[in-house]
Design a protein around this motif. Structure first.
Motif, PDB file in Angstrom:
ATOM      1  N   LEU A 229       0.839  -1.196   0.000  1.00  0.00           N
ATOM      2  CA  LEU A 229       0.000   0.000   0.000  1.00  0.00           C
ATOM      3  C   LEU A 229       0.879   1.254   0.000  1.00  0.00           C
ATOM      4  N   MET A 230       2.028   1.144   0.647  1.00  0.00           N
ATOM      5  CA  MET A 230       2.949   2.272   0.768  1.00  0.00           C
ATOM      6  C   MET A 230       3.835   2.406  -0.471  1.00  0.00           C
ATOM      7  N   TYR A 231       4.185   1.278  -1.075  1.00  0.00           N
ATOM      8  CA  TYR A 231       5.025   1.266  -2.281  1.00  0.00           C
ATOM      9  C   TYR A 231       4.313   0.488  -3.379  1.00  0.00           C
ATOM     10  N   PRO A 232       3.251   1.072  -3.944  1.00  0.00           N
ATOM     11  CA  PRO A 232       2.430   0.319  -4.901  1.00  0.00           C
ATOM     12  C   PRO A 232       2.973   0.307  -6.329  1.00  0.00           C
ATOM     13  N   GLY A 233       4.116   0.979  -6.570  1.00  0.00           N
ATOM     14  CA  GLY A 233       4.619   1.064  -7.942  1.00  0.00           C
ATOM     15  C   GLY A 233       3.895   2.175  -8.685  1.00  0.00           C
ATOM     16  N   SER A 234       3.510   1.923  -9.903  1.00  0.00           N
ATOM     17  CA  SER A 234       2.781   2.924 -10.678  1.00  0.00           C
ATOM     18  C   SER A 234       1.360   3.066 -10.127  1.00  0.00           C
ATOM     19  N   PHE A 235       0.990   4.314  -9.718  1.00  0.00           N
ATOM     20  CA  PHE A 235      -0.359   4.541  -9.204  1.00  0.00           C
ATOM     21  C   PHE A 235      -0.730   5.996  -9.422  1.00  0.00           C
ATOM     22  N   ASN A 236      -1.927   6.366  -9.040  1.00  0.00           N
ATOM     23  CA  ASN A 236      -2.432   7.703  -9.354  1.00  0.00           C
ATOM     24  C   ASN A 236      -1.892   8.803  -8.445  1.00  0.00           C
ATOM     25  N   GLY A 237      -0.983   8.455  -7.544  1.00  0.00           N
ATOM     26  CA  GLY A 237      -0.387   9.441  -6.657  1.00  0.00           C
ATOM     27  C   GLY A 237      -1.121   9.646  -5.359  1.00  0.00           C
ATOM     28  N   PHE A 238      -2.320   9.067  -5.222  1.00  0.00           N
ATOM     29  CA  PHE A 238      -3.124   9.224  -4.016  1.00  0.00           C
ATOM     30  C   PHE A 238      -3.393   7.889  -3.323  1.00  0.00           C
ATOM     31  N   LEU A 239      -3.687   6.860  -4.090  1.00  0.00           N
ATOM     32  CA  LEU A 239      -3.979   5.555  -3.512  1.00  0.00           C
ATOM     33  C   LEU A 239      -3.660   4.463  -4.523  1.00  0.00           C
ATOM     34  N   GLY A 240      -2.881   3.496  -4.081  1.00  0.00           N
ATOM     35  CA  GLY A 240      -2.547   2.350  -4.935  1.00  0.00           C
ATOM     36  C   GLY A 240      -2.280   1.135  -4.077  1.00  0.00           C
TER      37      GLY A 240
END
Length: 416
Positions: free
Chosen positions: A65-76
């Motif tokens: 959750l903290m290091y999700p890789g590519s994500f929308n910058g808010f939640l991944g």
């Protein structure tokens, strides 16, 4: 990357991981030392629960959750558990990062996760129901801490405010660790209310002395030692130049915090208070944590001295608001965490009005989110199952009522 350097980086970060783990002993000793003996087992249980639960939760949920890789910058979210990257031949690719392995990364970051909940433990000591505290800890470590961390350390929107090379800066967690825990602590002590006997009818505070100041002192010295791993490991390599200056600024700020707090306390109250000096050391360490990689030694000392002043004013403010924080966690971790984060825009390599505004924005965004989430979680628990122990349990001690045992069975004193 050179194999020798890769090994050196990993060994250094593993040592730092051990030092951060050791900080949990420091937190435990500090908390029990500054509270009454009848609640010692309860506080130790909470601290042991936090580190055990924190690591397991970070394995299942927090890390990805903290290091999700590519994500929308808010939640991944990258999935449950540790799904280590594989090479084409099916073997583990442990060099996914040029500086250290996947496993080293997880373990080091997992130690940080549990620290945020430990901050709350001290603030709510002596009056919170154990089961309800554990429930709050599980939710906060599993979701709130890693989501906030992803906004900066996971490559989220805070790290790119103003462009790729700009943004909010928090080197090792003045805000992302300490204030995240501090905001939750503030909400918790507001909802719980003060301990019985903490305030007189006119609102003036009564001192409720801790039962073992030598243990509290040992705890602070252990925490100071652990900060070498906390900040030193956040370099994420064994690079001699960066690591050495980070250790120097960290140590000097802690020392300056202790000096600043005892001098200011003496000038204001004409008394040499050891507990204030101890919290001043911690305040200086929290204060330098956001910018330990950016500051000169002189700037680190100045940040630490100001943090020492902030501690005295912060503790007085908490008392004035009729809030009860037995170990000074809000003043140390929240208020000095805010100070250290803003200091990045005032001192050091990135100082300037634009950077200050980035820092202020990060403090405000994270403060609003963490306060709101902590308030919702805690009030929901309070309404559904209650959150505070009974008057009898508080007066007789949580050790007997929650655990059926005494920390000092041969030396029991009737202490209220």
């Amino acid at each position: 990357m050179d194999t020798g350097l890769f090994t050196a980086n990993n060994v250094w970060m593993m040592i730092c991981t051990a030092l951060v783990f050791f900080m949990h002993l420091g937190f435990s000793l500090l908390e029990i030392g500054l509270t009454r003996q009848k609640n010692t087992i309860n506080i130790l249980f909470k601290n042991i629960f936090i580190i055990c639960t924190g690591l397991i939760l970070f394995y299942f949920i927090g890390f990805n959750l903290m290091y999700p890789g590519s994500f929308n910058g808010f939640l991944g979210f990258a999935g449950f558990g540790l799904d280590a990257p594989l090479l084409a031949n099916g073997s583990l690719d442990l060099s996914y990062n040029e500086g250290y392995t996947y496993w080293t990364d997880f373990l080091f970051q997992g130690m940080f996760a549990a620290t945020a909940a430990t901050i709350v433990s001290g603030a709510v000591a002596e009056r919170i129901k154990l089961g309800q505290f554990m429930l709050f800890t599980v939710i906060y470590i599993a979701f709130i801490y890693p989501i906030v961390g992803s906004w900066q350390w996971g490559g989220g929107f805070l790290s790119t405010l103003g462009g790729e090379n700009a943004g909010f800066h928090d080197f090792a967690g003045s805000t992302l660790v300490h204030s995240v825990g501090g905001w939750a602590a503030l909400m918790a002590i507001y909802i719980l209310g003060p301990r019985i006997g903490k305030f007189k009818e006119d609102g003036t505070p009564n001192a409720i002395p801790g039962h073992n100041i030598p243990l509290a002192t040992a705890g602070v010295l252990i925490l100071w030692l652990g900060w070498f791993g906390f900040n030193g490991g956040s370099v994420l390599s064994a690079d001699p130049a960066t690591t050495s200056i980070v250790l120097v600024t960290t140590c000097l700020a802690g020392a300056a915090g202790g000096i600043g707090s005892f001098i200011f306390y003496y000038l204001r109250y004409k008394n040499f208070d050891l507990t204030m000096m101890l919290n001043g050391i911690l305040g200086g360490l929290v204060g330098i944590t956001a910018g330990a990689d950016l500051m000169s030694p002189s700037e680190a000392i100045l940040i630490g001295i100001i943090a020492g002043f902030v501690i005295i004013l912060g503790v007085a403010l908490i008392d004035r608001l009729r809030l009860d924080d037995p170990v000074g966690a809000v003043a140390v971790h929240l208020i000095c965490g805010i100070w250290g984060t803003l200091a990045v825009g005032i001192f050091g390599a990135k100082a300037g009005i634009t950077q200050f505004l980035y820092q202020l924005s990060g403090v405000a965004i994270i403060g609003l989110f963490c306060s709101l989430m902590a308030y919702i979680i805690l009030t929901t628990i309070k309404k559904t199952s209650g959150i505070r122990v009974s008057t009898k349990e508080e007066e007789e001690g949580l050790d007997i009522h929650e655990h059926g045992m005494d920390a000092y069975a041969d030396f029991r004193m009737n202490q209220h």
